[in-house]
Motif scaffolding. Structure first.
Motif, PDB file in Angstrom:
ATOM      1  N   LEU A  51       0.786  -1.364   0.064  1.00  0.00           N
ATOM      2  CA  LEU A  51      -0.143  -0.165  -0.042  1.00  0.00           C
ATOM      3  C   LEU A  51       0.884   1.211   0.036  1.00  0.00           C
ATOM      4  O   LEU A  51       2.027   1.005   0.389  1.00  0.00           O
ATOM      5  N   THR A  52       0.444   2.417  -0.542  1.00  0.00           N
ATOM      6  CA  THR A  52       1.021   3.453  -0.440  1.00  0.00           C
ATOM      7  C   THR A  52       0.509   4.032   1.271  1.00  0.00           C
ATOM      8  O   THR A  52      -0.556   3.868   1.549  1.00  0.00           O
ATOM      9  N   TYR A  53       1.339   5.241   1.562  1.00  0.00           N
ATOM     10  CA  TYR A  53       0.690   5.743   2.960  1.00  0.00           C
ATOM     11  C   TYR A  53      -0.469   6.651   2.446  1.00  0.00           C
ATOM     12  O   TYR A  53      -1.421   6.735   3.494  1.00  0.00           O
ATOM     13  N   ARG A  54      -0.549   7.086   1.520  1.00  0.00           N
ATOM     14  CA  ARG A  54      -1.829   7.831   1.216  1.00  0.00           C
ATOM     15  C   ARG A  54      -3.112   6.949   0.869  1.00  0.00           C
ATOM     16  O   ARG A  54      -4.209   7.217   1.440  1.00  0.00           O
ATOM     17  N   GLN A  55      -3.030   5.771   0.594  1.00  0.00           N
ATOM     18  CA  GLN A  55      -3.927   4.607   0.441  1.00  0.00           C
ATOM     19  C   GLN A  55      -4.330   4.390   1.938  1.00  0.00           C
ATOM     20  O   GLN A  55      -5.473   4.296   2.344  1.00  0.00           O
ATOM     21  N   LEU A  56      -3.364   4.409   2.814  1.00  0.00           N
ATOM     22  CA  LEU A  56      -3.579   3.689   4.031  1.00  0.00           C
ATOM     23  C   LEU A  56      -4.411   5.017   4.931  1.00  0.00           C
ATOM     24  O   LEU A  56      -5.093   4.894   5.717  1.00  0.00           O
ATOM     25  N   ALA A  57      -4.001   6.329   4.614  1.00  0.00           N
ATOM     26  CA  ALA A  57      -4.605   7.427   5.047  1.00  0.00           C
ATOM     27  C   ALA A  57      -6.114   7.322   4.826  1.00  0.00           C
ATOM     28  O   ALA A  57      -6.941   7.884   5.538  1.00  0.00           O
ATOM     29  N   SER A  58      -6.219   7.222   3.243  1.00  0.00           N
ATOM     30  CA  SER A  58      -7.667   7.214   2.871  1.00  0.00           C
ATOM     31  C   SER A  58      -8.513   6.089   3.709  1.00  0.00           C
ATOM     32  O   SER A  58      -9.871   6.543   3.920  1.00  0.00           O
ATOM     33  N   VAL A  59      -8.165   4.852   3.486  1.00  0.00           N
ATOM     34  CA  VAL A  59      -8.741   3.832   4.421  1.00  0.00           C
ATOM     35  C   VAL A  59      -9.051   4.042   5.880  1.00  0.00           C
ATOM     36  O   VAL A  59     -10.206   3.443   6.317  1.00  0.00           O
ATOM     37  N   THR A  60      -8.135   4.654   6.468  1.00  0.00           N
ATOM     38  CA  THR A  60      -8.244   5.030   7.910  1.00  0.00           C
ATOM     39  C   THR A  60      -8.972   6.239   8.320  1.00  0.00           C
ATOM     40  O   THR A  60      -9.301   6.365   9.469  1.00  0.00           O
ATOM     41  N   ALA A  61      -9.105   7.145   7.400  1.00  0.00           N
ATOM     42  CA  ALA A  61      -9.109   8.624   7.712  1.00  0.00           C
ATOM     43  C   ALA A  61      -8.649   9.067   8.842  1.00  0.00           C
ATOM     44  O   ALA A  61      -8.976   9.819   9.378  1.00  0.00           O
ATOM     45  N   ILE A  62      -7.396   8.903   8.862  1.00  0.00           N
ATOM     46  CA  ILE A  62      -6.383   9.390   9.679  1.00  0.00           C
ATOM     47  C   ILE A  62      -5.518  10.578   8.540  1.00  0.00           C
ATOM     48  O   ILE A  62      -5.088  10.124   7.567  1.00  0.00           O
ATOM     49  N   PRO A  63      -5.228  11.644   8.933  1.00  0.00           N
ATOM     50  CA  PRO A  63      -4.614  12.764   8.150  1.00  0.00           C
ATOM     51  C   PRO A  63      -3.222  11.854   7.751  1.00  0.00           C
ATOM     52  O   PRO A  63      -2.436  11.270   8.509  1.00  0.00           O
ATOM     53  N   LEU A  64      -2.557  12.194   6.596  1.00  0.00           N
ATOM     54  CA  LEU A  64      -1.543  11.572   5.877  1.00  0.00           C
ATOM     55  C   LEU A  64      -0.386  11.946   6.903  1.00  0.00           C
ATOM     56  O   LEU A  64       0.463  10.737   7.084  1.00  0.00           O
TER      57      LEU A  64
END
Length: 123
Positions: free
Chosen positions: A66-79
Protein backbone atom coordinates in the motif's frame (compact mmCIF):
# COMPACT_ATOMS: atom_id res chain seq x y z
CA UNK A 1 -31.81 -0.50 -2.28
CA UNK A 2 -33.61 -3.54 -0.96
CA UNK A 3 -37.36 -3.91 -1.23
CA UNK A 4 -38.80 -3.71 2.26
CA UNK A 5 -42.46 -3.73 1.27
CA UNK A 6 -43.04 -6.91 3.30
CA UNK A 7 -41.99 -5.18 6.55
CA UNK A 8 -44.95 -3.85 8.54
CA UNK A 9 -45.02 -0.08 8.95
CA UNK A 10 -43.42 1.07 12.16
CA UNK A 11 -41.30 -2.06 12.68
CA UNK A 12 -37.59 -2.34 12.09
CA UNK A 13 -36.00 -5.29 10.33
CA UNK A 14 -33.62 -7.47 12.32
CA UNK A 15 -30.08 -7.03 10.92
CA UNK A 16 -29.37 -10.72 10.33
CA UNK A 17 -28.37 -10.48 6.69
CA UNK A 18 -24.60 -10.79 7.12
CA UNK A 19 -23.36 -12.40 3.93
CA UNK A 20 -20.31 -14.50 4.76
CA UNK A 21 -19.91 -15.33 1.08
CA UNK A 22 -18.90 -11.72 0.48
CA UNK A 23 -15.98 -12.17 2.86
CA UNK A 24 -14.98 -12.74 6.42
CA UNK A 25 -11.72 -12.87 8.33
CA UNK A 26 -10.33 -15.70 10.39
CA UNK A 27 -8.18 -14.81 13.37
CA UNK A 28 -5.74 -17.20 15.04
CA UNK A 29 -6.94 -17.76 18.62
CA UNK A 30 -3.56 -16.93 20.16
CA UNK A 31 -3.39 -13.61 18.32
CA UNK A 32 -6.93 -12.76 19.33
CA UNK A 33 -6.95 -13.95 22.95
CA UNK A 34 -3.38 -13.32 24.07
CA UNK A 35 -2.77 -10.26 21.92
CA UNK A 36 -5.62 -8.18 20.62
CA UNK A 37 -8.01 -8.68 23.52
CA UNK A 38 -5.38 -7.57 26.03
CA UNK A 39 -3.48 -4.75 24.34
CA UNK A 40 -4.52 -1.11 24.51
CA UNK A 41 -4.28 0.40 21.05
CA UNK A 42 -4.85 4.09 20.47
CA UNK A 43 -7.70 4.79 18.07
CA UNK A 44 -5.28 5.47 15.20
CA UNK A 45 -3.15 2.39 15.98
CA UNK A 46 -6.30 0.28 15.90
CA UNK A 47 -7.39 1.69 12.54
CA UNK A 48 -3.96 1.10 10.99
CA UNK A 49 -3.68 -2.40 12.48
CA UNK A 50 -7.10 -3.51 11.21
CA UNK A 51 -6.51 -1.92 7.81
CA UNK A 52 -3.27 -3.80 7.31
CA UNK A 53 -4.96 -6.95 8.61
CA UNK A 54 -7.84 -6.55 6.17
CA UNK A 55 -5.54 -6.08 3.19
CA UNK A 56 -3.27 -8.99 4.10
CA UNK A 57 -4.43 -11.76 6.43
CA UNK A 58 -8.08 -11.34 5.50
CA UNK A 59 -7.02 -12.35 1.98
CA UNK A 60 -4.82 -15.21 3.24
CA UNK A 61 -1.66 -13.23 2.55
CA UNK A 62 1.10 -12.53 5.07
CA UNK A 63 1.63 -8.97 3.80
CA UNK A 64 0.22 -6.30 1.54
CA UNK A 65 1.51 -3.44 -0.59
CA UNK A 66 0.00 0.00 0.00
CA UNK A 67 0.98 3.62 -0.29
CA UNK A 68 0.77 5.76 2.82
CA UNK A 69 -1.82 7.85 0.98
CA UNK A 70 -4.00 4.74 0.52
CA UNK A 71 -3.59 3.90 4.20
CA UNK A 72 -4.61 7.45 5.12
CA UNK A 73 -7.66 7.18 2.88
CA UNK A 74 -8.97 3.87 4.28
CA UNK A 75 -8.29 4.83 7.92
CA UNK A 76 -9.47 8.46 7.70
CA UNK A 77 -6.25 9.49 9.48
CA UNK A 78 -4.51 12.60 8.14
CA UNK A 79 -1.56 11.57 5.97
CA UNK A 80 0.93 13.45 8.14
CA UNK A 81 -0.11 11.26 11.11
CA UNK A 82 -0.18 7.91 9.29
CA UNK A 83 3.64 7.73 9.15
CA UNK A 84 3.95 8.30 12.90
CA UNK A 85 1.19 5.82 13.73
CA UNK A 86 2.77 3.13 11.57
CA UNK A 87 6.12 3.81 13.22
CA UNK A 88 4.56 3.37 16.68
CA UNK A 89 3.29 -0.07 15.66
CA UNK A 90 6.68 -0.96 14.17
CA UNK A 91 8.45 0.19 17.35
CA UNK A 92 6.13 -2.08 19.38
CA UNK A 93 6.97 -4.96 16.99
CA UNK A 94 3.28 -5.37 16.15
CA UNK A 95 3.82 -4.57 12.51
CA UNK A 96 6.65 -4.76 10.00
CA UNK A 97 7.17 -2.34 7.14
CA UNK A 98 9.56 -2.43 4.23
CA UNK A 99 9.49 1.06 2.80
CA UNK A 100 9.61 1.32 -0.96
CA UNK A 101 8.24 3.51 -3.72
CA UNK A 102 5.57 3.68 -4.87
CA UNK A 103 4.14 1.15 -2.39
CA UNK A 104 5.49 -0.09 0.92
CA UNK A 105 5.17 -3.67 2.14
CA UNK A 106 3.17 -3.95 5.36
CA UNK A 107 2.79 -7.05 7.53
CA UNK A 108 1.22 -7.82 10.91
CA UNK A 109 3.55 -9.68 13.26
CA UNK A 110 1.46 -12.69 14.34
CA UNK A 111 3.92 -13.69 17.08
CA UNK A 112 2.28 -12.03 20.09
CA UNK A 113 5.14 -13.14 22.35
CA UNK A 114 7.47 -10.70 20.57
CA UNK A 115 5.18 -7.66 20.80
CA UNK A 116 6.77 -4.93 22.90
CA UNK A 117 3.63 -3.85 24.77
CA UNK A 118 2.17 -4.01 28.23
CA UNK A 119 -0.73 -6.43 28.23
CA UNK A 120 -3.69 -5.83 30.50
CA UNK A 121 -3.72 -8.20 33.45
CA UNK A 122 -6.74 -9.48 35.32
CA UNK A 123 -7.83 -6.93 37.87
Amino acid sequence: MEDDSDIPKGSKPVPYDIDYLKGFSRLPHKLLRQGLMRVNFTAWESRVFWSIWSFSWAWDRPSCYLTYRQLASVTAIPLRHVHATVQLLVDKNIMRVKRAKPKSKFAVNPNVDTWDVEFKKNE
